[in-house]
Motif scaffolding. Sequence first.
Motif, mmCIF file in Angstrom:
data_model
loop_
_atom_site.group_PDB
_atom_site.id
_atom_site.type_symbol
_atom_site.label_atom_id
_atom_site.label_comp_id
_atom_site.label_asym_id
_atom_site.label_seq_id
_atom_site.Cartn_x
_atom_site.Cartn_y
_atom_site.Cartn_z
ATOM 1 N N TYR A 33 0.846 -1.179 0.000
ATOM 2 C CA TYR A 33 0.000 0.000 0.000
ATOM 3 C C TYR A 33 0.889 1.239 0.000
ATOM 4 O O TYR A 33 2.046 1.194 0.447
ATOM 5 C CB TYR A 33 -0.903 0.005 1.247
ATOM 6 C CG TYR A 33 -1.414 -1.372 1.626
ATOM 7 C CD1 TYR A 33 -1.120 -1.918 2.857
ATOM 8 C CD2 TYR A 33 -2.170 -2.117 0.731
ATOM 9 C CE1 TYR A 33 -1.562 -3.187 3.201
ATOM 10 C CE2 TYR A 33 -2.613 -3.390 1.064
ATOM 11 C CZ TYR A 33 -2.308 -3.914 2.296
ATOM 12 O OH TYR A 33 -2.738 -5.174 2.622
ATOM 13 N N TRP A 34 0.333 2.360 -0.456
ATOM 14 C CA TRP A 34 1.065 3.620 -0.504
ATOM 15 C C TRP A 34 0.225 4.733 0.111
ATOM 16 O O TRP A 34 -0.984 4.816 -0.123
ATOM 17 C CB TRP A 34 1.400 3.992 -1.945
ATOM 18 C CG TRP A 34 2.447 3.134 -2.591
ATOM 19 C CD1 TRP A 34 2.237 2.035 -3.380
ATOM 20 C CD2 TRP A 34 3.861 3.310 -2.523
ATOM 21 N NE1 TRP A 34 3.445 1.516 -3.792
ATOM 22 C CE2 TRP A 34 4.449 2.290 -3.289
ATOM 23 C CE3 TRP A 34 4.696 4.239 -1.896
ATOM 24 C CZ2 TRP A 34 5.839 2.172 -3.440
ATOM 25 C CZ3 TRP A 34 6.060 4.114 -2.054
ATOM 26 C CH2 TRP A 34 6.622 3.094 -2.821
ATOM 27 N N TYR A 35 0.914 5.597 0.875
ATOM 28 C CA TYR A 35 0.266 6.747 1.487
ATOM 29 C C TYR A 35 1.022 8.008 1.093
ATOM 30 O O TYR A 35 2.238 8.002 0.982
ATOM 31 C CB TYR A 35 0.260 6.638 3.019
ATOM 32 C CG TYR A 35 -0.380 5.371 3.527
ATOM 33 C CD1 TYR A 35 0.392 4.237 3.751
ATOM 34 C CD2 TYR A 35 -1.743 5.302 3.770
ATOM 35 C CE1 TYR A 35 -0.188 3.059 4.195
ATOM 36 C CE2 TYR A 35 -2.333 4.128 4.219
ATOM 37 C CZ TYR A 35 -1.547 3.017 4.425
ATOM 38 O OH TYR A 35 -2.124 1.846 4.861
ATOM 39 N N GLN A 36 0.261 9.086 0.949
ATOM 40 C CA GLN A 36 0.826 10.419 0.720
ATOM 41 C C GLN A 36 0.628 11.235 1.991
ATOM 42 O O GLN A 36 -0.452 11.235 2.581
ATOM 43 C CB GLN A 36 0.069 11.101 -0.429
ATOM 44 C CG GLN A 36 0.498 12.535 -0.701
ATOM 45 C CD GLN A 36 -0.502 13.257 -1.611
ATOM 46 O OE1 GLN A 36 -1.636 13.506 -1.246
ATOM 47 N NE2 GLN A 36 -0.057 13.569 -2.821
ATOM 48 N N GLN A 37 1.679 11.913 2.430
ATOM 49 C CA GLN A 37 1.567 12.757 3.605
ATOM 50 C C GLN A 37 2.154 14.128 3.320
ATOM 51 O O GLN A 37 3.353 14.254 3.057
ATOM 52 C CB GLN A 37 2.267 12.140 4.820
ATOM 53 C CG GLN A 37 2.033 12.940 6.099
ATOM 54 C CD GLN A 37 2.724 12.364 7.307
ATOM 55 O OE1 GLN A 37 3.818 11.795 7.213
ATOM 56 N NE2 GLN A 37 2.088 12.485 8.464
ATOM 57 N N LYS A 38 1.306 15.137 3.383
ATOM 58 C CA LYS A 38 1.758 16.515 3.224
ATOM 59 C C LYS A 38 2.062 17.099 4.592
ATOM 60 O O LYS A 38 1.533 16.618 5.604
ATOM 61 C CB LYS A 38 0.704 17.323 2.469
ATOM 62 C CG LYS A 38 0.495 16.815 1.046
ATOM 63 C CD LYS A 38 -0.520 17.638 0.285
ATOM 64 C CE LYS A 38 -0.652 17.096 -1.138
ATOM 65 N NZ LYS A 38 -1.639 17.866 -1.941
ATOM 66 N N PRO A 39 2.913 18.125 4.661
ATOM 67 C CA PRO A 39 3.317 18.682 5.956
ATOM 68 C C PRO A 39 2.135 19.063 6.840
ATOM 69 O O PRO A 39 1.206 19.729 6.398
ATOM 70 C CB PRO A 39 4.131 19.921 5.553
ATOM 71 C CG PRO A 39 4.668 19.579 4.205
ATOM 72 C CD PRO A 39 3.578 18.786 3.537
ATOM 73 N N GLY A 40 2.197 18.600 8.084
ATOM 74 C CA GLY A 40 1.169 18.940 9.052
ATOM 75 C C GLY A 40 -0.150 18.203 8.879
ATOM 76 O O GLY A 40 -1.117 18.514 9.574
ATOM 77 N N GLN A 41 -0.181 17.232 7.960
ATOM 78 C CA GLN A 41 -1.410 16.499 7.708
ATOM 79 C C GLN A 41 -1.237 15.014 7.975
ATOM 80 O O GLN A 41 -0.128 14.499 8.029
ATOM 81 C CB GLN A 41 -1.864 16.709 6.253
ATOM 82 C CG GLN A 41 -2.181 18.148 5.907
ATOM 83 C CD GLN A 41 -2.697 18.299 4.484
ATOM 84 O OE1 GLN A 41 -3.149 17.335 3.859
ATOM 85 N NE2 GLN A 41 -2.644 19.514 3.960
#
Lengths: 101, 120
Positions: A33-41
């Motif tokens: 699986y893949w996750y995207q994480q933006k700053p502070g989220q």
Amino acid sequence: SYELTQPPSVSVSPGQTARITCSGDALPKQYAYWYQQKPGQAPVLVIYKDSERPSGIPERFSGSSSGTTVTLTISGVQAEDEADYYCHWGVFGGGTKLTVL
Amino acid sequence: QVQLQESGPGLVKPSGTLSLTCAVSGGSISSSNWWSWVRQPPGKGLEWIGEIYHSGSTNYNPSLKSRVTISVDKSKNQFSLKLSSVTAADTAVYYCARDTAMVTGWFDPWGQGTLVTVSS
């Protein structure tokens, strides 16, 4: 115990294709699986079962698998895709910072 | 759609116990899902802590197992995390997430996360 290994960083120009790899001995037998994480989220799921996209995830995100490596491909990268990306199967990879030049 | 919200103290003293709760809305905690806790130290990557099923069955990260307890309260549609004997190394943003399968499922959705600082 096992590990998933990702490159620390990947850089691409807007409109190009970004490929982020994740390697691990357990991967040939299982989905990833893949996750995207933006700053502070919080992280957001972008790919499951190697190549499936949840609703709302743009078609430019795709996944593939070959042997002990899974790959997240982002076609036509946009500035908004700049984020950290994590692969996951039981454990998390170390994360890859995608920079859009 | 299912939403998750973490709550709990943002500051815990060294050697104390960290306690957090995750409230589930828009769906039942008794559905066919597991429910997980994940943490992220400042500037670092994600670490899975453990998971629980509505029956009370649990699985924990071996590296944290001796200090972790995860429980479920079906009447309140929530699950909780307790981490004992905390040190500064336990300072992190703690996330709860819906987990699609035991140990090796994917996580979706996630709560917004809550920062817990271990300091005297």
